[in-house]
Design an enzyme around this catalytic site. Structure first.
Site, mmCIF file in Angstrom:
data_model
loop_
_atom_site.group_PDB
_atom_site.id
_atom_site.type_symbol
_atom_site.label_atom_id
_atom_site.label_comp_id
_atom_site.label_asym_id
_atom_site.label_seq_id
_atom_site.Cartn_x
_atom_site.Cartn_y
_atom_site.Cartn_z
ATOM 1 N N ASP A 1 1.130 -1.197 -0.106
ATOM 2 C CA ASP A 1 -0.205 -0.052 -0.033
ATOM 3 C C ASP A 1 0.838 1.340 -0.004
ATOM 4 O O ASP A 1 1.681 1.269 0.797
ATOM 5 C CB ASP A 1 -0.797 0.166 1.239
ATOM 6 C CG ASP A 1 -2.137 0.876 1.154
ATOM 7 O OD1 ASP A 1 -1.650 2.108 0.802
ATOM 8 O OD2 ASP A 1 -3.122 0.450 1.449
ATOM 9 N N SER B 1 -8.271 7.682 -7.594
ATOM 10 C CA SER B 1 -8.366 8.618 -8.929
ATOM 11 C C SER B 1 -9.624 9.258 -9.455
ATOM 12 O O SER B 1 -9.973 9.669 -10.192
ATOM 13 C CB SER B 1 -8.039 7.660 -10.060
ATOM 14 O OG SER B 1 -8.898 6.667 -9.993
ATOM 15 N N TYR C 1 -8.132 11.252 3.094
ATOM 16 C CA TYR C 1 -7.342 9.999 2.558
ATOM 17 C C TYR C 1 -7.042 10.196 1.230
ATOM 18 O O TYR C 1 -5.933 9.823 0.924
ATOM 19 C CB TYR C 1 -8.600 8.713 2.597
ATOM 20 C CG TYR C 1 -8.129 7.650 1.681
ATOM 21 C CD1 TYR C 1 -7.656 6.787 2.545
ATOM 22 C CD2 TYR C 1 -8.746 7.493 0.427
ATOM 23 C CE1 TYR C 1 -7.163 5.669 1.649
ATOM 24 C CE2 TYR C 1 -8.154 6.336 -0.452
ATOM 25 C CZ TYR C 1 -7.538 5.244 0.361
ATOM 26 O OH TYR C 1 -7.180 4.347 -0.325
ATOM 27 N N GLU D 1 -6.315 17.322 -14.542
ATOM 28 C CA GLU D 1 -6.880 18.048 -13.432
ATOM 29 C C GLU D 1 -6.313 19.242 -12.711
ATOM 30 O O GLU D 1 -6.997 20.046 -11.964
ATOM 31 C CB GLU D 1 -7.451 16.903 -12.452
ATOM 32 C CG GLU D 1 -8.735 16.156 -12.765
ATOM 33 C CD GLU D 1 -9.855 17.092 -12.884
ATOM 34 O OE1 GLU D 1 -10.312 17.578 -12.091
ATOM 35 O OE2 GLU D 1 -10.391 16.828 -14.298
ATOM 36 N N TYR E 1 -8.685 16.043 -4.858
ATOM 37 C CA TYR E 1 -8.135 15.329 -5.883
ATOM 38 C C TYR E 1 -6.917 16.015 -6.439
ATOM 39 O O TYR E 1 -5.716 15.631 -6.292
ATOM 40 C CB TYR E 1 -8.830 14.408 -7.041
ATOM 41 C CG TYR E 1 -8.069 13.832 -8.088
ATOM 42 C CD1 TYR E 1 -7.537 12.506 -7.826
ATOM 43 C CD2 TYR E 1 -7.882 14.366 -9.332
ATOM 44 C CE1 TYR E 1 -6.768 11.961 -8.803
ATOM 45 C CE2 TYR E 1 -7.259 13.707 -10.398
ATOM 46 C CZ TYR E 1 -6.637 12.607 -9.925
ATOM 47 O OH TYR E 1 -5.959 11.834 -11.178
ATOM 48 N N LYS F 1 -2.956 15.908 -6.084
ATOM 49 C CA LYS F 1 -1.793 15.847 -7.040
ATOM 50 C C LYS F 1 -0.904 16.986 -7.495
ATOM 51 O O LYS F 1 0.227 16.547 -8.060
ATOM 52 C CB LYS F 1 -2.812 15.414 -8.286
ATOM 53 C CG LYS F 1 -3.245 14.193 -8.604
ATOM 54 C CD LYS F 1 -2.368 12.977 -8.978
ATOM 55 C CE LYS F 1 -2.882 11.417 -8.978
ATOM 56 N NZ LYS F 1 -1.783 10.422 -9.338
HETATM 57 N N1 GDD Z 1 -17.950 10.054 -13.313
HETATM 58 C C1 GDD Z 1 -18.784 10.684 -13.784
HETATM 59 N N2 GDD Z 1 -20.198 10.134 -13.820
HETATM 60 N N3 GDD Z 1 -18.811 11.872 -14.523
HETATM 61 C C2 GDD Z 1 -19.586 12.508 -15.048
HETATM 62 C C3 GDD Z 1 -21.023 12.036 -15.097
HETATM 63 C C4 GDD Z 1 -21.429 10.729 -14.526
HETATM 64 O O1 GDD Z 1 -22.399 10.200 -14.238
HETATM 65 N N4 GDD Z 1 -22.005 13.017 -15.370
HETATM 66 C C5 GDD Z 1 -21.249 13.712 -16.173
HETATM 67 N N5 GDD Z 1 -19.793 13.691 -15.718
HETATM 68 C C6 GDD Z 1 -18.622 14.763 -15.978
HETATM 69 C C7 GDD Z 1 -18.101 14.788 -14.707
HETATM 70 O O2 GDD Z 1 -18.576 16.026 -14.163
HETATM 71 C C8 GDD Z 1 -16.598 15.525 -15.458
HETATM 72 O O3 GDD Z 1 -16.642 16.890 -15.902
HETATM 73 C C9 GDD Z 1 -16.437 14.600 -16.786
HETATM 74 O O4 GDD Z 1 -17.761 13.813 -16.853
HETATM 75 C C10 GDD Z 1 -15.454 13.603 -16.692
HETATM 76 O O5 GDD Z 1 -15.519 12.773 -15.180
HETATM 77 P P1 GDD Z 1 -14.775 11.359 -15.090
HETATM 78 O O6 GDD Z 1 -14.779 10.306 -16.202
HETATM 79 O O7 GDD Z 1 -15.280 11.028 -13.563
HETATM 80 O O8 GDD Z 1 -13.123 11.929 -15.179
HETATM 81 P P2 GDD Z 1 -12.465 13.136 -14.423
HETATM 82 O O9 GDD Z 1 -12.128 13.946 -15.903
HETATM 83 O O10 GDD Z 1 -13.200 13.793 -13.545
HETATM 84 O O11 GDD Z 1 -11.166 12.513 -14.098
HETATM 85 C C11 GDD Z 1 -10.469 11.404 -14.813
HETATM 86 O O12 GDD Z 1 -9.617 12.175 -15.778
HETATM 87 C C12 GDD Z 1 -8.534 12.715 -14.971
HETATM 88 C C13 GDD Z 1 -7.507 13.255 -15.963
HETATM 89 O O13 GDD Z 1 -6.774 11.939 -16.737
HETATM 90 C C14 GDD Z 1 -9.878 10.652 -13.632
HETATM 91 O O14 GDD Z 1 -9.207 9.617 -14.200
HETATM 92 C C15 GDD Z 1 -8.757 11.280 -13.123
HETATM 93 O O15 GDD Z 1 -8.098 10.454 -12.220
HETATM 94 C C16 GDD Z 1 -7.588 11.994 -13.858
HETATM 95 O O16 GDD Z 1 -6.535 12.454 -13.176
#
Ligand code: GDD
Length: 341
Positions: free
Chosen positions: A64, A90, A101, A133, A155, A159
């Site tokens: 861990d 993530s 956390y 991000e 998050y 990072k």
């Molecule tokens: N998860 C999720 N679920 N996101 C949603 C939804 C839903 O139902 N509806 C809309 N979204 C929007 C979120 O508000 C965000 O703006 C976008 O979709 C992408 O969300 P995520 O897929 O959760 O990814 P993220 O952009 O927040 O973060 C991911 O990418 C980053 C960059 O590589 C993660 O993988 C992070 O760990 C990573 O750093």
């Protein structure tokens, strides 16, 4: 090739598993760290486990990254030449629920790895998974290594610590550490709590007659979505350069969550039309008029990152890397994999 040994934290995640496969193909001995959990899945590692040639050179360790002793022992025993720190909490939304956390795992743990490596062998090269991000709520059109950061979630703030502490150790102790500022990267191995995989798996269920409605948050968020399998190549490439540096990895194109949904249904010839506004907006099938998408405020975040688009010119020039899979192809890959399941 000189015997190369890699250690990957978060090896059973999307990126960890693709990277492990890549390094094994390149002849590395690969050690991976996974956290103990009674339901911890090795599904992403099945390609490795079933190939004898690979599994002989692949070693899994329980550990861990929040636990100094386990990290120390594993690095001491496995003697890696390269460490890839991919383990993380993530999920951006979840980071608002477990901020402390998240800061431990995504921030302080990188410092822990740096300290252990400095102690055991400061020549070990380190890859740190930074993220788009970091740019957060930005007005800039294209984001590159010179763009300012404006993180807006626990998050991304965590990072940010990981990013800067890596730079500090690089300059203060002359260690070989690279930050990969990866924009969103997706694949069939993505967890279903992330929006792309959530959409592709729901769309396939709906098409198969599940009768469900896709409940979604912010339809208008825009992301620069690439293919994870291609992105892990850059992690390796960064560590093969003469000098350590930081790189933006992206496609340079951006699409909204709405477009991702449309494209996913489009695979099956279903055209989605939109009606209503805000919380009352719905997406329905043009032909059957059936409602297929609804807004659920549960998925709204306390702070949103509305818009991210990268510029990977430096990666192209120095690493000789550019993305090959475009948005439509990515959606196709993810839908097809869902159908195969
Ligand atoms: N998860 C999720 N679920 N996101 C949603 C939804 C839903 O139902 N509806 C809309 N979204 C929007 C979120 O508000 C965000 O703006 C976008 O979709 C992408 O969300 P995520 O897929 O959760 O990814 P993220 O952009 O927040 O973060 C991911 O990418 C980053 C960059 O590589 C993660 O993988 C992070 O760990 C990573 O750093």
């Amino acid at each position: 090739m000189k015997n190369k040994v890699a250690l990957i934290t978060g090896v059973n995640g999307q990126d960890g598993s693709y990277l492990a496969e890549l390094l094994l193909r390149k002849g590395y001995v690969v050690h991976g760290i996974r956290r103990y959990s009674s339901t911890n899945s090795l599904v992403n590692l099945k390609e490795i486990i079933k190939k004898k040639k690979f599994s002989k050179k692949f070693h899994l360790h329980y550990g861990d990254i929040t636990d100094t002793d386990s990290i120390y022992q594993i690095i001491k025993k496995s003697k890696p030449t390269e460490v890839y720190n991919l383990a993380a909490q993530s999920h951006v939304h979840v980071s608002f629920q477990i901020p402390e956390y998240t800061s431990q795992v995504d921030g302080v743990s990188q410092l822990r790895i740096l300290e252990v490596v400095k102690e055991i062998d400061p020549k070990i090269k380190i890859y740190q998974a930074a993220t788009s991000e970091l740019y957060g709520d930005t007005k800039l059109k294209f984001l590159d290594e010179t763009s300012g950061f404006n993180p807006v979630s626990p998050y991304s703030v965590s990072k940010l610590f990981g990013f800067y502490i890596s730079k500090v150790y690089r300059s203060a102790y002359n260690m070989f550490i690279c930050n990969g500022i990866l924009f969103n990267h997706e694949s069939p191995r993505r967890g279903k709590s992330f929006v792309t995989r959530k959409i592709t798996s729901s769309v396939v269920d709906i098409v198969n007659g599940s009768g469900e409605i896709l409940k979604i948050g912010n339809l208008n968020a825009k992301r620069d979505w690439g293919y994870a399998k291609e992105y892990v190549v850059t992690m390796w490439k960064m560590l093969q350069q003469k000098k350590p540096d930081d790189y933006v990895i992206s496609t340079g194109k951006q699409y909204s969550v709405r477009q991702f949904i449309e494209e996913s249904f489009n695979y099956f010839g279903i055209k989605i039309l939109w009606k209503g506004k805000g919380l009352n907006e719905i997406g329905y099938d043009k032909k059957t008029k059936k409602i297929l998408v609804k807004i659920d405020p549960y998925y709204f975040r306390p702070n949103e990152v509305p818009n991210l688009k990268g510029n990977s010119k430096k990666a192209k020039k120095v690493l000789g890397w550019s993305p090959k899979t475009d948005f439509k192809e990515l959606v196709k890959i993810m839908i097809k994999a869902e159908l195969d399941k």
